[in-house]
Write a protein that holds these residues in place. Sequence first.
Motif, PDB file in Angstrom:
ATOM      1  N   LYS A 165     -29.728   0.862   1.987  1.00 25.13           N
ATOM      2  CA  LYS A 165     -29.257   1.924   2.873  1.00 25.13           C
ATOM      3  C   LYS A 165     -27.951   2.540   2.368  1.00 25.13           C
ATOM      4  O   LYS A 165     -27.118   2.983   3.150  1.00 25.13           O
ATOM      5  N   HIS A 166     -27.795   2.550   1.055  1.00 28.57           N
ATOM      6  CA  HIS A 166     -26.636   3.150   0.380  1.00 28.57           C
ATOM      7  C   HIS A 166     -25.314   2.509   0.798  1.00 28.57           C
ATOM      8  O   HIS A 166     -24.252   3.131   0.707  1.00 28.57           O
ATOM      9  N   LYS A 167     -25.390   1.262   1.213  1.00 27.29           N
ATOM     10  CA  LYS A 167     -24.161   0.526   1.524  1.00 27.29           C
ATOM     11  C   LYS A 167     -23.489   0.083   0.225  1.00 27.29           C
ATOM     12  O   LYS A 167     -24.159  -0.240  -0.761  1.00 27.29           O
ATOM     13  N   LYS A 168     -22.169   0.059   0.226  1.00 30.34           N
ATOM     14  CA  LYS A 168     -21.417  -0.376  -0.939  1.00 30.34           C
ATOM     15  C   LYS A 168     -21.375  -1.900  -0.989  1.00 30.34           C
ATOM     16  O   LYS A 168     -21.282  -2.567   0.048  1.00 30.34           O
ATOM     17  N   ILE A 169     -21.434  -2.436  -2.193  1.00 32.30           N
ATOM     18  CA  ILE A 169     -21.412  -3.875  -2.396  1.00 32.30           C
ATOM     19  C   ILE A 169     -20.041  -4.274  -2.927  1.00 32.30           C
ATOM     20  O   ILE A 169     -19.526  -3.677  -3.872  1.00 32.30           O
ATOM     21  N   ILE A 170     -19.446  -5.291  -2.310  1.00 35.40           N
ATOM     22  CA  ILE A 170     -18.207  -5.873  -2.812  1.00 35.40           C
ATOM     23  C   ILE A 170     -18.491  -7.337  -3.137  1.00 35.40           C
ATOM     24  O   ILE A 170     -19.053  -8.068  -2.319  1.00 35.40           O
ATOM     25  N   HIS A 171     -18.097  -7.765  -4.328  1.00 32.49           N
ATOM     26  CA  HIS A 171     -18.424  -9.125  -4.769  1.00 32.49           C
ATOM     27  C   HIS A 171     -17.335  -9.638  -5.692  1.00 32.49           C
ATOM     28  O   HIS A 171     -16.366  -8.947  -6.031  1.00 32.49           O
ATOM     29  N   GLY A 172     -17.499 -10.891  -6.111  1.00 29.27           N
ATOM     30  CA  GLY A 172     -16.615 -11.523  -7.074  1.00 29.27           C
ATOM     31  C   GLY A 172     -17.445 -12.147  -8.184  1.00 29.27           C
ATOM     32  O   GLY A 172     -18.297 -11.511  -8.758  1.00 29.27           O
ATOM     33  N   HIS A 173     -17.151 -13.423  -8.491  1.00 25.44           N
ATOM     34  CA  HIS A 173     -17.923 -14.282  -9.398  1.00 25.44           C
ATOM     35  C   HIS A 173     -17.605 -14.063 -10.870  1.00 25.44           C
ATOM     36  O   HIS A 173     -17.420 -15.027 -11.604  1.00 25.44           O
TER      37      HIS A 173
END
Length: 233
Positions: A170-178
């Motif tokens: 749904k065109h949501k932004k992804i925030i991550h690490g790793h």
Amino acid sequence: MPRRLVIGDIHGCYHTLSKLLEEKIKIVREDQVYFLGDYIDRGPFSREVLEYMLKLRAQEYSVFFIRGNHEDMFLKAMDDEQYLAGWFRNGAEETLLSFNIPESFRYSQILLKSIPAEIYRFISGMPYYYELDDHILVHAGLNFDADEIFKDTDSMLWIRNFHYDGERVKHKKIIHGHTPMPLNVIIRNSKKPMINSLNIDGGCVYIDMPGYGQLVAMDMDTRELFVQENVDM
């Protein structure tokens, strides 16, 4: 106005985390603070990090904790001795030292009895991701080649260099690490509003690598960054 904050990989750096939250961010109970996983291993104060998080929750701060691959290795090693060697290759010794586990027990399932049950329950209850109205928060990323993205938990813990397919989220932004990133890259990417996937792992424990050794937090609404240099190592 309450802020929505997200914090990258901590890896046992308790003093760095407390300085970031209390001196740089200056959190209040109305803020929503999401942690992206990898609280333990490699750094010297894994137990203190976990106990600090439990204290924040007990004091009714709005804190949310995502499972990282290091928490997952911890759980698997606690449940099955065959996973111990793999965990030890990824920083388990520092974690067990923080719990004062005797040297002779470090490669034994006896160590399971030495970890407080509250800690085990806390880590066991961590979800693999949070889906908000406009963001998806996850430790490593999402596998957009999977038939069911949100059932591929291994990818959520371990994936690197994934491609983004907005139609599927749904065109949501992804925030991550790793995957540790130099601070200048994180800063540059945070200023690009069209970027749909943002990594904020500043490689907190990698103090000898130029550009790393930072614990990074971000305000999801303004993309303001808060950065604390490692003070634990």
